[in-house]
Write a protein that holds these residues in place. Structure first.
Motif, PDB file in Angstrom:
ATOM      1  N   GLU A   1      63.469  79.693  37.463  1.00  0.00           N
ATOM      2  CA  GLU A   1      62.693  79.357  38.659  1.00  0.00           C
ATOM      3  C   GLU A   1      62.660  80.466  39.702  1.00  0.00           C
ATOM      4  OE1 GLU A   1      65.212  77.144  37.536  1.00  0.00           O
ATOM      5  OE2 GLU A   1      63.773  75.967  36.390  1.00  0.00           O
ATOM      6  N   THR A   2      63.124  81.650  39.350  1.00  0.00           N
ATOM      7  CA  THR A   2      63.144  82.753  40.316  1.00  0.00           C
ATOM      8  C   THR A   2      62.427  83.975  39.743  1.00  0.00           C
ATOM      9  OG1 THR A   2      65.230  83.660  39.507  1.00  0.00           O
ATOM     10  CG2 THR A   2      65.364  81.977  41.229  1.00  0.00           C
ATOM     11  N   PRO A   3      61.972  84.861  40.608  1.00  0.00           N
ATOM     12  CA  PRO A   3      61.271  86.056  40.145  1.00  0.00           C
ATOM     13  C   PRO A   3      62.181  87.271  39.946  1.00  0.00           C
ATOM     14  CG  PRO A   3      61.049  85.890  42.513  1.00  0.00           C
ATOM     15  CD  PRO A   3      61.845  84.687  42.070  1.00  0.00           C
ATOM     16  N   TYR A   4      63.480  87.085  39.990  1.00  0.00           N
ATOM     17  CA  TYR A   4      64.414  88.217  40.085  1.00  0.00           C
ATOM     18  C   TYR A   4      64.786  88.884  38.769  1.00  0.00           C
ATOM     19  CZ  TYR A   4      65.101  85.742  44.492  1.00  0.00           C
ATOM     20  OH  TYR A   4      64.920  85.085  45.661  1.00  0.00           O
ATOM     21  N   PHE A   5      64.378  88.320  37.649  1.00  0.00           N
ATOM     22  CA  PHE A   5      64.853  88.817  36.363  1.00  0.00           C
ATOM     23  C   PHE A   5      63.712  89.356  35.521  1.00  0.00           C
ATOM     24  CE2 PHE A   5      67.606  85.460  37.942  1.00  0.00           C
ATOM     25  CZ  PHE A   5      68.802  86.159  38.039  1.00  0.00           C
ATOM     26  N   THR A   6      64.015  90.408  34.751  1.00  0.00           N
ATOM     27  CA  THR A   6      63.014  90.999  33.861  1.00  0.00           C
ATOM     28  C   THR A   6      62.790  90.077  32.666  1.00  0.00           C
ATOM     29  OG1 THR A   6      64.616  92.173  32.476  1.00  0.00           O
ATOM     30  CG2 THR A   6      63.833  93.325  34.484  1.00  0.00           C
ATOM     31  N   ASP A   7      61.734  90.332  31.931  1.00  0.00           N
ATOM     32  CA  ASP A   7      61.469  89.548  30.729  1.00  0.00           C
ATOM     33  C   ASP A   7      62.603  89.701  29.712  1.00  0.00           C
ATOM     34  OD1 ASP A   7      59.095  88.622  31.803  1.00  0.00           O
ATOM     35  OD2 ASP A   7      57.837  90.039  30.691  1.00  0.00           O
ATOM     36  N   ALA A   8      63.149  90.894  29.591  1.00  0.00           N
ATOM     37  CA  ALA A   8      64.268  91.117  28.665  1.00  0.00           C
ATOM     38  C   ALA A   8      65.503  90.331  29.113  1.00  0.00           C
ATOM     39  CB  ALA A   8      64.591  92.604  28.565  1.00  0.00           C
ATOM     40  N   GLU A   9      65.783  90.337  30.403  1.00  0.00           N
ATOM     41  CA  GLU A   9      66.930  89.562  30.906  1.00  0.00           C
ATOM     42  C   GLU A   9      66.717  88.068  30.684  1.00  0.00           C
ATOM     43  OE1 GLU A   9      68.393  92.544  34.506  1.00  0.00           O
ATOM     44  OE2 GLU A   9      66.814  91.063  34.901  1.00  0.00           O
ATOM     45  N   ARG A  10      65.507  87.612  30.887  1.00  0.00           N
ATOM     46  CA  ARG A  10      65.201  86.197  30.660  1.00  0.00           C
ATOM     47  C   ARG A  10      65.411  85.824  29.188  1.00  0.00           C
ATOM     48  NH1 ARG A  10      62.725  83.821  34.892  1.00  0.00           N
ATOM     49  NH2 ARG A  10      62.044  85.200  36.558  1.00  0.00           N
ATOM     50  N   ALA A  11      65.000  86.699  28.296  1.00  0.00           N
ATOM     51  CA  ALA A  11      65.192  86.443  26.864  1.00  0.00           C
ATOM     52  C   ALA A  11      66.684  86.390  26.528  1.00  0.00           C
ATOM     53  CB  ALA A  11      64.491  87.521  26.042  1.00  0.00           C
ATOM     54  N   ALA A  12      67.458  87.285  27.121  1.00  0.00           N
ATOM     55  CA  ALA A  12      68.906  87.294  26.883  1.00  0.00           C
ATOM     56  C   ALA A  12      69.569  86.053  27.474  1.00  0.00           C
ATOM     57  CB  ALA A  12      69.523  88.561  27.472  1.00  0.00           C
ATOM     58  N   LEU A  13      69.129  85.639  28.647  1.00  0.00           N
ATOM     59  CA  LEU A  13      69.685  84.432  29.273  1.00  0.00           C
ATOM     60  C   LEU A  13      69.336  83.178  28.461  1.00  0.00           C
ATOM     61  CD1 LEU A  13      68.999  85.370  32.980  1.00  0.00           C
ATOM     62  CD2 LEU A  13      71.269  84.939  31.977  1.00  0.00           C
ATOM     63  N   ALA A  14      68.121  83.101  27.941  1.00  0.00           N
ATOM     64  CA  ALA A  14      67.733  81.960  27.104  1.00  0.00           C
ATOM     65  C   ALA A  14      68.577  81.923  25.831  1.00  0.00           C
ATOM     66  CB  ALA A  14      66.244  82.033  26.769  1.00  0.00           C
TER      67      ALA A  14
ATOM     68  N   ALA B   1      63.885  87.118  22.168  1.00  0.00           N
ATOM     69  CA  ALA B   1      64.957  88.114  22.297  1.00  0.00           C
ATOM     70  C   ALA B   1      64.660  89.328  21.410  1.00  0.00           C
ATOM     71  CB  ALA B   1      66.302  87.495  21.948  1.00  0.00           C
ATOM     72  N   ALA B   2      64.165  89.077  20.211  1.00  0.00           N
ATOM     73  CA  ALA B   2      63.865  90.171  19.276  1.00  0.00           C
ATOM     74  C   ALA B   2      62.715  91.053  19.755  1.00  0.00           C
ATOM     75  CB  ALA B   2      63.557  89.603  17.888  1.00  0.00           C
ATOM     76  N   ARG B   3      61.865  90.537  20.630  1.00  0.00           N
ATOM     77  CA  ARG B   3      60.798  91.363  21.212  1.00  0.00           C
ATOM     78  C   ARG B   3      61.360  92.392  22.197  1.00  0.00           C
ATOM     79  NH1 ARG B   3      57.736  86.750  20.576  1.00  0.00           N
ATOM     80  NH2 ARG B   3      58.279  85.746  22.533  1.00  0.00           N
ATOM     81  N   HIS B   4      62.521  92.102  22.746  1.00  0.00           N
ATOM     82  CA  HIS B   4      63.087  92.959  23.789  1.00  0.00           C
ATOM     83  C   HIS B   4      64.290  93.776  23.337  1.00  0.00           C
ATOM     84  CE1 HIS B   4      60.498  91.160  26.798  1.00  0.00           C
ATOM     85  NE2 HIS B   4      60.777  89.999  26.262  1.00  0.00           N
ATOM     86  N   PHE B   5      64.902  93.364  22.242  1.00  0.00           N
ATOM     87  CA  PHE B   5      66.117  94.040  21.793  1.00  0.00           C
ATOM     88  C   PHE B   5      66.011  94.339  20.303  1.00  0.00           C
ATOM     89  CE2 PHE B   5      67.233  91.228  25.331  1.00  0.00           C
ATOM     90  CZ  PHE B   5      67.819  92.133  26.202  1.00  0.00           C
ATOM     91  N   ASN B   6      66.493  95.534  19.908  1.00  0.00           N
ATOM     92  CA  ASN B   6      66.491  95.869  18.486  1.00  0.00           C
ATOM     93  C   ASN B   6      67.631  95.127  17.784  1.00  0.00           C
ATOM     94  OD1 ASN B   6      68.938  97.403  18.650  1.00  0.00           O
ATOM     95  ND2 ASN B   6      67.782  99.219  19.294  1.00  0.00           N
ATOM     96  N   GLU B   7      67.732  95.298  16.487  1.00  0.00           N
ATOM     97  CA  GLU B   7      68.707  94.528  15.711  1.00  0.00           C
ATOM     98  C   GLU B   7      70.147  94.785  16.165  1.00  0.00           C
ATOM     99  OE1 GLU B   7      69.199  95.129  11.288  1.00  0.00           O
ATOM    100  OE2 GLU B   7      68.276  93.130  11.315  1.00  0.00           O
ATOM    101  N   LYS B   8      70.476  96.026  16.421  1.00  0.00           N
ATOM    102  CA  LYS B   8      71.831  96.354  16.874  1.00  0.00           C
ATOM    103  C   LYS B   8      72.112  95.732  18.250  1.00  0.00           C
ATOM    104  CE  LYS B   8      74.955 100.263  17.451  1.00  0.00           C
ATOM    105  NZ  LYS B   8      75.101 101.712  17.392  1.00  0.00           N
ATOM    106  N   GLU B   9      71.124  95.777  19.127  1.00  0.00           N
ATOM    107  CA  GLU B   9      71.288  95.166  20.447  1.00  0.00           C
ATOM    108  C   GLU B   9      71.393  93.652  20.358  1.00  0.00           C
ATOM    109  OE1 GLU B   9      68.851  98.546  23.030  1.00  0.00           O
ATOM    110  OE2 GLU B   9      67.760  96.885  22.093  1.00  0.00           O
ATOM    111  N   LEU B  10      70.621  93.046  19.458  1.00  0.00           N
ATOM    112  CA  LEU B  10      70.728  91.598  19.244  1.00  0.00           C
ATOM    113  C   LEU B  10      72.124  91.237  18.736  1.00  0.00           C
ATOM    114  CD1 LEU B  10      67.275  90.750  17.646  1.00  0.00           C
ATOM    115  CD2 LEU B  10      68.178  89.830  19.788  1.00  0.00           C
ATOM    116  N   ALA B  11      72.625  92.047  17.823  1.00  0.00           N
ATOM    117  CA  ALA B  11      73.982  91.810  17.313  1.00  0.00           C
ATOM    118  C   ALA B  11      74.987  91.872  18.450  1.00  0.00           C
ATOM    119  CB  ALA B  11      74.325  92.833  16.229  1.00  0.00           C
ATOM    120  N   ALA B  12      74.819  92.853  19.337  1.00  0.00           N
ATOM    121  CA  ALA B  12      75.727  92.986  20.473  1.00  0.00           C
ATOM    122  C   ALA B  12      75.620  91.794  21.412  1.00  0.00           C
ATOM    123  CB  ALA B  12      75.436  94.284  21.229  1.00  0.00           C
TER     124      ALA B  12
END
Length: 152
Positions: A78-91, A114-125
Protein backbone atom coordinates in the motif's frame (compact mmCIF):
# COMPACT_ATOMS: atom_id res chain seq x y z
CA UNK A 1 8.52 -11.99 29.65
CA UNK A 2 11.89 -13.59 30.19
CA UNK A 3 14.06 -15.68 27.89
CA UNK A 4 13.73 -19.41 28.53
CA UNK A 5 17.41 -20.12 27.86
CA UNK A 6 20.34 -18.11 26.62
CA UNK A 7 20.82 -17.84 22.89
CA UNK A 8 20.92 -21.48 21.69
CA UNK A 9 23.63 -20.69 19.16
CA UNK A 10 25.88 -19.57 22.00
CA UNK A 11 25.25 -22.86 23.79
CA UNK A 12 26.02 -24.87 20.64
CA UNK A 13 29.01 -23.09 19.06
CA UNK A 14 29.21 -25.37 16.02
CA UNK A 15 25.76 -24.08 15.05
CA UNK A 16 27.19 -20.56 14.84
CA UNK A 17 29.56 -21.72 12.10
CA UNK A 18 26.67 -23.10 10.05
CA UNK A 19 24.60 -19.93 10.51
CA UNK A 20 27.58 -17.79 9.50
CA UNK A 21 27.97 -19.82 6.30
CA UNK A 22 24.27 -19.41 5.49
CA UNK A 23 24.55 -15.66 6.11
CA UNK A 24 27.69 -15.29 4.00
CA UNK A 25 26.33 -17.29 1.08
CA UNK A 26 22.99 -15.49 1.10
CA UNK A 27 24.73 -12.13 1.06
CA UNK A 28 27.29 -12.97 -1.63
CA UNK A 29 25.07 -13.68 -4.64
CA UNK A 30 24.37 -10.14 -5.77
CA UNK A 31 21.02 -9.41 -4.15
CA UNK A 32 21.19 -5.85 -2.82
CA UNK A 33 21.83 -5.82 0.92
CA UNK A 34 18.89 -3.45 1.36
CA UNK A 35 16.57 -6.02 -0.23
CA UNK A 36 17.86 -8.74 2.08
CA UNK A 37 17.33 -6.42 5.06
CA UNK A 38 13.72 -5.76 4.00
CA UNK A 39 13.03 -9.47 3.48
CA UNK A 40 14.47 -10.27 6.91
CA UNK A 41 12.37 -7.58 8.55
CA UNK A 42 9.13 -8.65 6.85
CA UNK A 43 9.50 -12.35 7.68
CA UNK A 44 10.40 -11.43 11.26
CA UNK A 45 7.31 -9.24 11.54
CA UNK A 46 5.11 -12.09 10.32
CA UNK A 47 6.66 -14.50 12.80
CA UNK A 48 6.48 -12.08 15.72
CA UNK A 49 10.19 -12.28 16.47
CA UNK A 50 10.88 -9.16 18.55
CA UNK A 51 14.65 -9.71 18.58
CA UNK A 52 14.81 -10.01 14.78
CA UNK A 53 12.42 -7.13 14.12
CA UNK A 54 14.40 -4.89 16.43
CA UNK A 55 17.82 -6.05 15.23
CA UNK A 56 16.77 -6.11 11.59
CA UNK A 57 15.38 -2.58 11.65
CA UNK A 58 18.46 -1.28 13.46
CA UNK A 59 20.80 -3.03 11.03
CA UNK A 60 18.89 -1.69 8.02
CA UNK A 61 18.92 1.82 9.46
CA UNK A 62 22.65 1.60 10.20
CA UNK A 63 23.16 0.57 6.56
CA UNK A 64 21.31 3.60 5.22
CA UNK A 65 17.68 2.52 5.14
CA UNK A 66 15.17 5.32 5.70
CA UNK A 67 12.63 5.48 8.50
CA UNK A 68 9.91 5.99 5.90
CA UNK A 69 10.61 2.63 4.26
CA UNK A 70 11.23 0.79 7.53
CA UNK A 71 7.94 1.99 8.97
CA UNK A 72 6.14 0.82 5.83
CA UNK A 73 7.55 -2.71 5.44
CA UNK A 74 4.47 -4.28 7.06
CA UNK A 75 2.25 -2.50 4.49
CA UNK A 76 4.59 -2.58 1.51
CA UNK A 77 1.76 -3.24 -0.96
CA UNK A 78 0.00 0.00 0.00
CA UNK A 79 2.99 2.35 -0.20
CA UNK A 80 5.04 3.79 -3.06
CA UNK A 81 8.40 3.35 -1.32
CA UNK A 82 9.58 0.05 -2.77
CA UNK A 83 10.94 -0.94 -6.17
CA UNK A 84 9.33 -3.67 -8.23
CA UNK A 85 12.25 -5.97 -7.40
CA UNK A 86 11.86 -5.30 -3.67
CA UNK A 87 8.13 -5.96 -3.93
CA UNK A 88 8.80 -9.28 -5.65
CA UNK A 89 11.27 -10.23 -2.91
CA UNK A 90 8.84 -9.20 -0.17
CA UNK A 91 6.02 -11.24 -1.77
CA UNK A 92 8.34 -14.25 -1.96
CA UNK A 93 9.34 -13.75 1.68
CA UNK A 94 5.72 -13.60 2.79
CA UNK A 95 4.72 -16.71 0.82
CA UNK A 96 7.74 -18.73 1.97
CA UNK A 97 7.16 -17.66 5.57
CA UNK A 98 3.43 -18.46 5.55
CA UNK A 99 3.71 -21.92 4.00
CA UNK A 100 0.58 -23.30 5.65
CA UNK A 101 -1.70 -20.44 4.58
CA UNK A 102 -2.58 -21.77 1.12
CA UNK A 103 -2.63 -25.07 -0.78
CA UNK A 104 0.15 -23.84 -3.10
CA UNK A 105 2.49 -22.18 -0.59
CA UNK A 106 4.50 -20.24 -3.19
CA UNK A 107 2.24 -19.73 -6.22
CA UNK A 108 3.76 -19.66 -9.69
CA UNK A 109 2.92 -15.97 -10.13
CA UNK A 110 4.93 -15.01 -7.03
CA UNK A 111 7.88 -17.10 -8.17
CA UNK A 112 7.66 -15.79 -11.74
CA UNK A 113 7.60 -12.20 -10.53
CA UNK A 114 10.71 -12.80 -8.42
CA UNK A 115 12.37 -14.54 -11.39
CA UNK A 116 11.76 -11.44 -13.53
CA UNK A 117 13.91 -9.41 -11.15
CA UNK A 118 16.51 -11.87 -9.92
CA UNK A 119 18.69 -14.41 -11.71
CA UNK A 120 18.88 -18.03 -10.57
CA UNK A 121 21.79 -17.47 -8.19
CA UNK A 122 20.06 -14.44 -6.67
CA UNK A 123 16.82 -16.40 -6.30
CA UNK A 124 18.75 -19.14 -4.53
CA UNK A 125 20.21 -16.53 -2.19
CA UNK A 126 16.78 -15.04 -1.49
CA UNK A 127 15.28 -18.44 -0.72
CA UNK A 128 18.23 -19.31 1.51
CA UNK A 129 18.00 -15.96 3.31
CA UNK A 130 14.25 -16.28 3.84
CA UNK A 131 14.76 -19.78 5.25
CA UNK A 132 17.61 -18.56 7.47
CA UNK A 133 15.48 -15.70 8.76
CA UNK A 134 12.69 -18.14 9.54
CA UNK A 135 15.24 -20.30 11.39
CA UNK A 136 16.29 -17.30 13.49
CA UNK A 137 12.64 -16.39 14.12
CA UNK A 138 11.68 -19.87 15.24
CA UNK A 139 14.64 -20.21 17.58
CA UNK A 140 14.05 -16.79 19.09
CA UNK A 141 10.28 -17.19 19.44
CA UNK A 142 10.60 -20.67 20.96
CA UNK A 143 13.20 -19.59 23.52
CA UNK A 144 11.68 -16.11 24.01
CA UNK A 145 14.76 -14.18 23.00
CA UNK A 146 13.81 -10.56 23.48
CA UNK A 147 14.70 -7.32 21.79
CA UNK A 148 17.35 -5.54 23.85
CA UNK A 149 16.00 -3.39 26.65
CA UNK A 150 18.95 -1.00 26.76
CA UNK A 151 19.19 0.72 23.42
CA UNK A 152 21.99 3.09 24.37
Amino acid sequence: MQARINNPAALLPEAVKAVNILYKESHSAGVPASTLELVHLRASQINGCSACVDGGARSAKKNGETDERLFAVAVWRETPYFTDAERAALALAEAATRLADRPDPVPDEIWADAARHFNEKELAALVLWIATTNLFNRINATTRQLAPQNWG
